[in-house]
Scaffold this motif. Structure first.
Motif, PDB file in Angstrom:
ATOM      1  N   LYS A   1       0.848  -1.202   0.000  1.00 23.64           N
ATOM      2  CA  LYS A   1       0.000   0.000   0.000  1.00 23.64           C
ATOM      3  C   LYS A   1       0.881   1.248   0.000  1.00 23.64           C
ATOM      4  CE  LYS A   1      -4.104  -2.082   0.901  1.00 23.64           C
ATOM      5  NZ  LYS A   1      -5.321  -1.947   0.081  1.00 23.64           N
ATOM      6  N   VAL A   2       0.528   2.213  -0.843  1.00 24.61           N
ATOM      7  CA  VAL A   2       1.248   3.488  -0.888  1.00 24.61           C
ATOM      8  C   VAL A   2       0.225   4.617  -0.951  1.00 24.61           C
ATOM      9  CG1 VAL A   2       3.302   2.526  -2.012  1.00 24.61           C
ATOM     10  CG2 VAL A   2       1.436   3.413  -3.418  1.00 24.61           C
ATOM     11  N   PRO A   3       0.615   5.846  -0.603  1.00 31.73           N
ATOM     12  CA  PRO A   3      -0.352   6.938  -0.636  1.00 31.73           C
ATOM     13  C   PRO A   3      -0.663   7.393  -2.062  1.00 31.73           C
ATOM     14  CG  PRO A   3       1.793   7.756   0.029  1.00 31.73           C
ATOM     15  CD  PRO A   3       1.915   6.265  -0.068  1.00 31.73           C
ATOM     16  N   ASN A   4      -1.947   7.720  -2.308  1.00 33.56           N
ATOM     17  CA  ASN A   4      -2.313   8.327  -3.595  1.00 33.56           C
ATOM     18  C   ASN A   4      -2.232   9.847  -3.477  1.00 33.56           C
ATOM     19  OD1 ASN A   4      -4.593   9.116  -2.192  1.00 33.56           O
ATOM     20  ND2 ASN A   4      -6.018   7.764  -3.292  1.00 33.56           N
ATOM     21  N   GLY A   5      -2.702  10.541  -4.486  1.00 35.40           N
ATOM     22  CA  GLY A   5      -2.639  12.006  -4.494  1.00 35.40           C
ATOM     23  C   GLY A   5      -3.387  12.649  -3.339  1.00 35.40           C
ATOM     24  N   LYS A   6      -4.370  11.943  -2.790  1.00 38.64           N
ATOM     25  CA  LYS A   6      -5.161  12.477  -1.667  1.00 38.64           C
ATOM     26  C   LYS A   6      -4.585  12.058  -0.312  1.00 38.64           C
ATOM     27  CE  LYS A   6      -9.443  12.084  -4.374  1.00 38.64           C
ATOM     28  NZ  LYS A   6     -10.742  11.382  -4.444  1.00 38.64           N
ATOM     29  N   GLY A   7      -3.494  11.303  -0.341  1.00 38.99           N
ATOM     30  CA  GLY A   7      -2.897  10.859   0.914  1.00 38.99           C
ATOM     31  C   GLY A   7      -3.486   9.572   1.460  1.00 38.99           C
ATOM     32  N   GLU A   8      -4.403   8.957   0.694  1.00 37.02           N
ATOM     33  CA  GLU A   8      -5.019   7.702   1.141  1.00 37.02           C
ATOM     34  C   GLU A   8      -4.117   6.530   0.743  1.00 37.02           C
ATOM     35  OE1 GLU A   8      -9.577   9.190   0.086  1.00 37.02           O
ATOM     36  OE2 GLU A   8      -8.291   8.304  -1.462  1.00 37.02           O
ATOM     37  N   LEU A   9      -4.092   5.490   1.584  1.00 32.36           N
ATOM     38  CA  LEU A   9      -3.296   4.307   1.256  1.00 32.36           C
ATOM     39  C   LEU A   9      -4.087   3.423   0.299  1.00 32.36           C
ATOM     40  CD1 LEU A   9      -1.767   3.371   4.737  1.00 32.36           C
ATOM     41  CD2 LEU A   9      -0.672   4.581   2.839  1.00 32.36           C
ATOM     42  N   VAL A  10      -3.472   3.159  -0.854  1.00 30.25           N
ATOM     43  CA  VAL A  10      -4.130   2.358  -1.896  1.00 30.25           C
ATOM     44  C   VAL A  10      -3.163   1.273  -2.373  1.00 30.25           C
ATOM     45  CG1 VAL A  10      -5.579   4.286  -2.679  1.00 30.25           C
ATOM     46  CG2 VAL A  10      -3.330   3.911  -3.745  1.00 30.25           C
ATOM     47  N   ASP A  11      -3.681   0.273  -3.099  1.00 33.89           N
ATOM     48  CA  ASP A  11      -2.807  -0.753  -3.678  1.00 33.89           C
ATOM     49  C   ASP A  11      -1.758  -0.080  -4.553  1.00 33.89           C
ATOM     50  OD1 ASP A  11      -4.179  -2.788  -2.449  1.00 33.89           O
ATOM     51  OD2 ASP A  11      -5.457  -3.227  -4.170  1.00 33.89           O
ATOM     52  N   ASN A  12      -0.528  -0.549  -4.452  1.00 40.10           N
ATOM     53  CA  ASN A  12       0.602   0.084  -5.138  1.00 40.10           C
ATOM     54  C   ASN A  12       0.414   0.062  -6.662  1.00 40.10           C
ATOM     55  OD1 ASN A  12       3.143   0.949  -6.038  1.00 40.10           O
ATOM     56  ND2 ASN A  12       4.220  -0.133  -4.403  1.00 40.10           N
ATOM     57  N   PRO A  13       0.284   1.253  -7.288  1.00 39.42           N
ATOM     58  CA  PRO A  13       0.093   1.290  -8.744  1.00 39.42           C
ATOM     59  C   PRO A  13       1.394   1.419  -9.536  1.00 39.42           C
ATOM     60  CG  PRO A  13      -0.213   3.486  -7.852  1.00 39.42           C
ATOM     61  CD  PRO A  13       0.210   2.606  -6.701  1.00 39.42           C
ATOM     62  N   ASN A  14       2.536   1.600  -8.834  1.00 43.81           N
ATOM     63  CA  ASN A  14       3.800   1.898  -9.522  1.00 43.81           C
ATOM     64  C   ASN A  14       4.315   0.691 -10.299  1.00 43.81           C
ATOM     65  OD1 ASN A  14       3.971   4.568  -8.492  1.00 43.81           O
ATOM     66  ND2 ASN A  14       4.737   3.765  -6.550  1.00 43.81           N
ATOM     67  N   LYS A  15       4.532   0.902 -11.587  1.00 45.24           N
ATOM     68  CA  LYS A  15       5.005  -0.181 -12.470  1.00 45.24           C
ATOM     69  C   LYS A  15       6.484  -0.034 -12.822  1.00 45.24           C
ATOM     70  CE  LYS A  15       0.799  -1.813 -12.934  1.00 45.24           C
ATOM     71  NZ  LYS A  15       0.419  -2.980 -12.104  1.00 45.24           N
ATOM     72  N   THR A  16       6.983   1.214 -12.830  1.00 46.12           N
ATOM     73  CA  THR A  16       8.384   1.447 -13.200  1.00 46.12           C
ATOM     74  C   THR A  16       9.088   2.253 -12.106  1.00 46.12           C
ATOM     75  OG1 THR A  16       8.035   3.578 -14.316  1.00 46.12           O
ATOM     76  CG2 THR A  16       7.705   1.566 -15.635  1.00 46.12           C
ATOM     77  N   TRP A  17      10.424   2.192 -12.123  1.00 45.77           N
ATOM     78  CA  TRP A  17      11.200   2.959 -11.148  1.00 45.77           C
ATOM     79  C   TRP A  17      11.049   4.461 -11.391  1.00 45.77           C
ATOM     80  CZ3 TRP A  17      13.010   0.944  -6.847  1.00 45.77           C
ATOM     81  CH2 TRP A  17      13.187  -0.435  -6.786  1.00 45.77           C
ATOM     82  N   LYS A  18      10.847   4.841 -12.636  1.00 49.73           N
ATOM     83  CA  LYS A  18      10.683   6.262 -12.969  1.00 49.73           C
ATOM     84  C   LYS A  18       9.403   6.829 -12.346  1.00 49.73           C
ATOM     85  CE  LYS A  18      11.595   9.293 -16.901  1.00 49.73           C
ATOM     86  NZ  LYS A  18      12.962   9.619 -16.477  1.00 49.73           N
ATOM     87  N   GLU A  19       8.360   5.993 -12.225  1.00 48.51           N
ATOM     88  CA  GLU A  19       7.123   6.430 -11.566  1.00 48.51           C
ATOM     89  C   GLU A  19       7.354   6.669 -10.071  1.00 48.51           C
ATOM     90  OE1 GLU A  19       3.697   3.883 -12.407  1.00 48.51           O
ATOM     91  OE2 GLU A  19       4.560   3.448 -14.370  1.00 48.51           O
ATOM     92  N   VAL A  20       8.279   5.919  -9.501  1.00 52.31           N
ATOM     93  CA  VAL A  20       8.621   6.069  -8.083  1.00 52.31           C
ATOM     94  C   VAL A  20       9.418   7.355  -7.863  1.00 52.31           C
ATOM     95  CG1 VAL A  20      10.107   5.098  -6.262  1.00 52.31           C
ATOM     96  CG2 VAL A  20       8.560   3.616  -7.543  1.00 52.31           C
ATOM     97  N   ASN A  21      10.391   7.586  -8.752  1.00 54.85           N
ATOM     98  CA  ASN A  21      11.269   8.755  -8.654  1.00 54.85           C
ATOM     99  C   ASN A  21      11.737   9.105 -10.063  1.00 54.85           C
ATOM    100  OD1 ASN A  21      13.458  10.525  -8.326  1.00 54.85           O
ATOM    101  ND2 ASN A  21      14.252   9.464  -6.518  1.00 54.85           N
ATOM    102  N   PRO A  22      11.415  10.302 -10.542  1.00 56.97           N
ATOM    103  CA  PRO A  22      11.772  10.691 -11.921  1.00 56.97           C
ATOM    104  C   PRO A  22      13.261  10.573 -12.243  1.00 56.97           C
ATOM    105  CG  PRO A  22      10.341  12.343 -10.906  1.00 56.97           C
ATOM    106  CD  PRO A  22      10.714  11.377  -9.829  1.00 56.97           C
ATOM    107  N   LYS A  23      14.120  10.558 -11.202  1.00 58.77           N
ATOM    108  CA  LYS A  23      15.570  10.455 -11.426  1.00 58.77           C
ATOM    109  C   LYS A  23      16.021   9.024 -11.721  1.00 58.77           C
ATOM    110  CE  LYS A  23      16.640  14.311  -8.315  1.00 58.77           C
ATOM    111  NZ  LYS A  23      17.253  14.685  -7.022  1.00 58.77           N
ATOM    112  N   LEU A  24      15.124   8.058 -11.482  1.00 56.12           N
ATOM    113  CA  LEU A  24      15.496   6.645 -11.653  1.00 56.12           C
ATOM    114  C   LEU A  24      15.189   6.163 -13.070  1.00 56.12           C
ATOM    115  CD1 LEU A  24      14.248   5.245  -8.221  1.00 56.12           C
ATOM    116  CD2 LEU A  24      16.619   5.715  -8.907  1.00 56.12           C
ATOM    117  N   PRO A  25      15.806   5.046 -13.495  1.00 61.94           N
ATOM    118  CA  PRO A  25      15.586   4.535 -14.858  1.00 61.94           C
ATOM    119  C   PRO A  25      14.121   4.178 -15.125  1.00 61.94           C
ATOM    120  CG  PRO A  25      17.490   3.472 -13.854  1.00 61.94           C
ATOM    121  CD  PRO A  25      16.821   4.257 -12.771  1.00 61.94           C
ATOM    122  N   ASP A  26      13.740   4.281 -16.403  1.00 60.31           N
ATOM    123  CA  ASP A  26      12.368   3.932 -16.818  1.00 60.31           C
ATOM    124  C   ASP A  26      12.293   2.420 -17.049  1.00 60.31           C
ATOM    125  OD1 ASP A  26       9.742   4.165 -17.516  1.00 60.31           O
ATOM    126  OD2 ASP A  26      10.115   4.934 -19.540  1.00 60.31           O
TER     127      ASP A  26
END
Length: 361
Positions: A136-161
């Motif tokens: 679970k990770v926070p969404n834009g509203k700060g609510e904990l939701v199922d993790n939608p992140n598929k790539t490292w770039k989605e986690v942090n723009p500095k990381l590889p796609d």
């Protein structure tokens, strides 16, 4: 140190004539400690002529479970661990008749987040790893939701796609426990919904509502440490060599395992920076690499005079030629304890000092 070695040798001589229930030592536990234990087992066998101890890689949690099942001759004599024994595990041991256990701290190890030599380089933070691997990770509203992140770039723009694909240990592993405490629990700090759970726990404790506080604390721990189960994290069993092979075959994947395996496979894989620090012998020894932990083994004291060779095995493991600054275990990737800690641990080993619940607090 010489006096301690003499004390251990004297103890060996006294027990040499005792009748033994078994001639071979049986060791279980951590996959991280496994290569160190097998190396000591080989040296022990060469020097004493005794059969080499049977060493199994079961994971720290699995090792404690087997070790604490009882004191009978068909239970393990020693268990290796890449985390400290829990209070509840010591309690289980005592309930099952394992009345005295000696804890021997042997050195340090770092947890490496590694990938193939030809793959992109990563500089990760605990927050990056939490956002990539938490269920679970926070969404834009700060609510904990199922993790939608598929790539490292989605986690942090500095990381590889690159697709998030991490090969790591199962829940029975001490490496998994340590990763949870050293990475996931640090990475979840600053997330409002999770911080609120921690604040609620504190309030309930202050109000004397212990049962409710325990339930809320469990909820907080789960929010921080539960790993996603949608394929982004792949449990690779207790075989760290298998993770190395899979990383070679899949340059997009990252793997989680002990530093010793990284050092032994530098021709195939490389370690990622965590917080800007490379995992190296020096950075783990001085504490600057943030994902490091102590390593242990635990002895069932009632077996010492029942099973041939346990004292000699302990003496070999705690000799300067093995775990010292220039010992053969450092060549295998063990980060030695500072000398004062080595001396204290060697004395505990020589005295077979029983571990108490107070020691674990």
């Amino acid at each position: 140190m010489k006096q301690l070695a003499l004390a251990i040798t004297a103890g060996i001589a006294l027990s040499a004539t005792a009748a033994h229930a078994r001639d071979n030592i049986e060791i279980v536990g951590s996959s991280t400690v496994y290569p160190f234990a097998t190396t000591v087992a080989e040296q022990f066998s060469k020097k004493t002529g005794n059969p080499a101890p049977k060493v199994e890689s079961t994971g720290s949690g699995g090792g404690f479970k087997m070790f604490c099942e009882g004191a009978a001759a068909d239970t393990p004599d020693i268990t290796n661990a890449s985390r400290r024994m829990k209070d509840s595990e010591l309690e289980t041991c005592k309930k099952n008749g394992v009345d005295a256990v000696t804890e021997i701290k042997i050195g340090f190890d770092g947890i490496a987040i590694a990938n193939a030599k030809a793959a992109p380089e990563y500089d990760l933070t605990a927050k990056d790893l939490f956002m990539a691997l938490s269920k679970k990770v926070p969404n834009g509203k700060g609510e904990l939701v199922d993790n939608p992140n598929k790539t490292w770039k989605e986690v942090n723009p500095k990381l590889p796609d690159s697709k998030i694909e991490v090969l790591g240990p199962p829940p029975t592993s001490g490496t998994r426990d340590a990763f949870g405490e050293l990475v996931m629990e640090k990475g979840c700090k600053g997330i409002a919904a999770i911080d609120a759970l921690e604040a609620e726990t504190k309030k309930l404790k202050e109000a004397g509502k212990e049962d409710e506080a325990k339930a809320k604390e469990k909820e907080h721990k789960s929010a921080c440490m539960t790993i996603r189960e949608d394929g982004a994290y792949v449990e690779a069993g207790e075989n760290d060599n298998l993770i190395v092979q899979k990383l070679e075959a899949n340059p997009n994947a990252l793997g989680i395992f002990g530093y010793s395996f990284l050092e032994q496979n530098m021709d195939k894989v490389k370690g990622s920076k965590v917080g800007g620090i490379d995992p190296t012998f020096e950075s783990i020894a001085d504490g600057s690499y943030p994902v490091s932990r102590p390593l242990f083994f635990y002895v069932k004291n009632s077996h010492v005079d029942q099973v041939k060779g346990i004292k000699e095995y302990i003496a070999e493991f705690t000799s300067d030629s093995a775990w010292g600054d220039d010992g053969y275990l450092s060549e295998k990737g063990l980060i030695p304890l500072p000398e004062d800690q080595r001396e204290a641990a060697a004395k505990n080993a020589a005295d077979l000092k029983p571990l108490t619940a107070d020691d674990l607090k």
